[in-house]
Design a protein around this motif. Sequence first.
Motif, PDB file in Angstrom:
ATOM      1  N   LYS A   1       0.857  -1.189   0.000  1.00  0.00           N
ATOM      2  CA  LYS A   1       0.000   0.000   0.000  1.00  0.00           C
ATOM      3  C   LYS A   1       0.890   1.235   0.000  1.00  0.00           C
ATOM      4  CE  LYS A   1      -3.838  -2.113   2.573  1.00  0.00           C
ATOM      5  NZ  LYS A   1      -3.282  -3.476   2.605  1.00  0.00           N
ATOM      6  N   SER A   2       0.389   2.324  -0.587  1.00  0.00           N
ATOM      7  CA  SER A   2       1.215   3.517  -0.690  1.00  0.00           C
ATOM      8  C   SER A   2       0.360   4.778  -0.639  1.00  0.00           C
ATOM      9  CB  SER A   2       2.019   3.501  -1.995  1.00  0.00           C
ATOM     10  OG  SER A   2       2.795   4.672  -2.129  1.00  0.00           O
ATOM     11  N   LEU A   3       0.918   5.811  -0.028  1.00  0.00           N
ATOM     12  CA  LEU A   3       0.358   7.157  -0.064  1.00  0.00           C
ATOM     13  C   LEU A   3       1.281   8.026  -0.904  1.00  0.00           C
ATOM     14  CD1 LEU A   3      -0.525   7.598   3.728  1.00  0.00           C
ATOM     15  CD2 LEU A   3      -2.075   6.917   1.885  1.00  0.00           C
ATOM     16  N   CYS A   4       0.715   8.811  -1.799  1.00  0.00           N
ATOM     17  CA  CYS A   4       1.509   9.647  -2.691  1.00  0.00           C
ATOM     18  C   CYS A   4       1.310  11.115  -2.343  1.00  0.00           C
ATOM     19  CB  CYS A   4       1.119   9.392  -4.143  1.00  0.00           C
ATOM     20  SG  CYS A   4       2.034  10.394  -5.341  1.00  0.00           S
TER      21      CYS A   4
ATOM     22  N   ILE B   1      -4.052  -3.653  -6.638  1.00  0.00           N
ATOM     23  CA  ILE B   1      -3.069  -3.149  -7.598  1.00  0.00           C
ATOM     24  C   ILE B   1      -3.233  -3.842  -8.947  1.00  0.00           C
ATOM     25  CG2 ILE B   1      -0.629  -2.787  -8.064  1.00  0.00           C
ATOM     26  CD1 ILE B   1      -1.742  -1.222  -5.663  1.00  0.00           C
ATOM     27  N   ARG B   2      -3.436  -5.132  -8.909  1.00  0.00           N
ATOM     28  CA  ARG B   2      -3.518  -5.910 -10.148  1.00  0.00           C
ATOM     29  C   ARG B   2      -4.857  -5.734 -10.866  1.00  0.00           C
ATOM     30  NH1 ARG B   2      -2.899 -12.519 -10.339  1.00  0.00           N
ATOM     31  NH2 ARG B   2      -3.010 -12.786 -12.595  1.00  0.00           N
ATOM     32  N   GLU B   3      -5.934  -5.609 -10.110  1.00  0.00           N
ATOM     33  CA  GLU B   3      -7.274  -5.622 -10.685  1.00  0.00           C
ATOM     34  C   GLU B   3      -7.504  -4.564 -11.765  1.00  0.00           C
ATOM     35  OE1 GLU B   3     -11.947  -5.591  -9.171  1.00  0.00           O
ATOM     36  OE2 GLU B   3     -10.302  -5.471  -7.738  1.00  0.00           O
ATOM     37  N   PRO B   4      -7.020  -3.318 -11.628  1.00  0.00           N
ATOM     38  CA  PRO B   4      -7.284  -2.325 -12.687  1.00  0.00           C
ATOM     39  C   PRO B   4      -6.602  -2.644 -14.012  1.00  0.00           C
ATOM     40  CG  PRO B   4      -6.658  -1.268 -10.618  1.00  0.00           C
ATOM     41  CD  PRO B   4      -6.354  -2.714 -10.469  1.00  0.00           C
ATOM     42  N   GLY B   5      -5.616  -3.538 -14.025  1.00  0.00           N
ATOM     43  CA  GLY B   5      -4.915  -3.880 -15.250  1.00  0.00           C
ATOM     44  C   GLY B   5      -3.763  -2.945 -15.542  1.00  0.00           C
TER      45      GLY B   5
END
Length: 392
Positions: free
Chosen positions: A60-63, A110-114
């Motif tokens: 997980k990440s915050l930008c 992360i993977r689901e959006p493609g």
Amino acid sequence: MVLYSGSNSRRVRIIAQHADLDSIERTSWPPLAQEISLSLPEPQALDVTPTFVEENFDLKSLCFVDSVEIPDNSTVDLEDSVCLFLYQQNSSTMYNEPPWNATSTLTDAIREPGPAAYQTFPAHQFFARVYRPSAIWAALLNRQPTFLCNPEWTVVPWAHYPRTPLDDLLDIVVLLPSIFSRADEIIMLEASSERQSRARDLLDNCVNIEAQFNIWLSVIRQDSRTSGAPYWVAESREGRSNLPFDVLLNFASPLLCLVHIYYWTFLISFHQCIYTLLDVIREPGDEESNQEIELELPAGLDPRKYQPAETRMLAALVCRSLDFALRTTTQPDLLAAPVWVIREFYNRMKELSLCEPESLWLDDFTTRHEARSREICAWLEEKRWVGIRRFG
């Protein structure tokens, strides 16, 4: 990286820092409520130790971007802007795979959006500079394949951004976890000519991958012929002993340093795998089978290249490069996985009463690595930020 705002352009530096996301404190700066300062927890060394458990890889990440604005009439070169990714990950590498006829969607955020979801700022930078390297390292150390080896994940996210030598290197490395997994399956089999035959077949794949590594390295060297050597022997720094390494290395750029460290570290794991497969082929068995397989070793494969002494030389190259990497990087976490691999190699050598001085040097480097992480955190806390995106 350069971003454009009207007629102005601004260089943006990408920084990623591992942190406990739940422990980050934010303080608003009125009257600009969107501006915040960050209070980061005491930096902890990124633990990349493989878990070998059936737990999904999770990152997980915050930008954030720093809040310095570019004046419309500015003609002065300003300090680079910063795009900061604070991220948290585990060290597993399993992935939820729905049955082939399942109607449910993937649960991996992360993977689901493609791959097409990672073509623009800041999603591309998150994927290319944070998620992909971390996920590939986790797959490599856990010796389990990753979905990132699918061709679309090596092409589609770069539709609008140029590729770097690190991107091209990871395209090759992402193939290794599958090789390691297959090698582990072969090693677990009972000794037989069938086991030897499977090991020999896997060596064919290893030779093909090594050829890709050689092509990648030749491109790096070809580019260096026009811009100068990628690295050279550094002058001795007063007040610091480099023992047991006679000399350290300097590099033409921090990126070239990082990709060489990664390249040599990947080779260490890869060559150890090949060495093990060669041992399987040499095992006692049916004399006729042994002779036949020995004659069918892949063309150009020199077993001497994969001996522990040669691997020790690769480990020394990595250590001789770490000092430059630490002095020039703003992302010390990028060095965590290579240091782990080198330490594991030296620990195995210590069982043979070898590499004790190298292990002591690595202990000293780890202390300096932790100090550098604290410096980066303190620098980040001095800036003001605007949160723009969350991933995962």
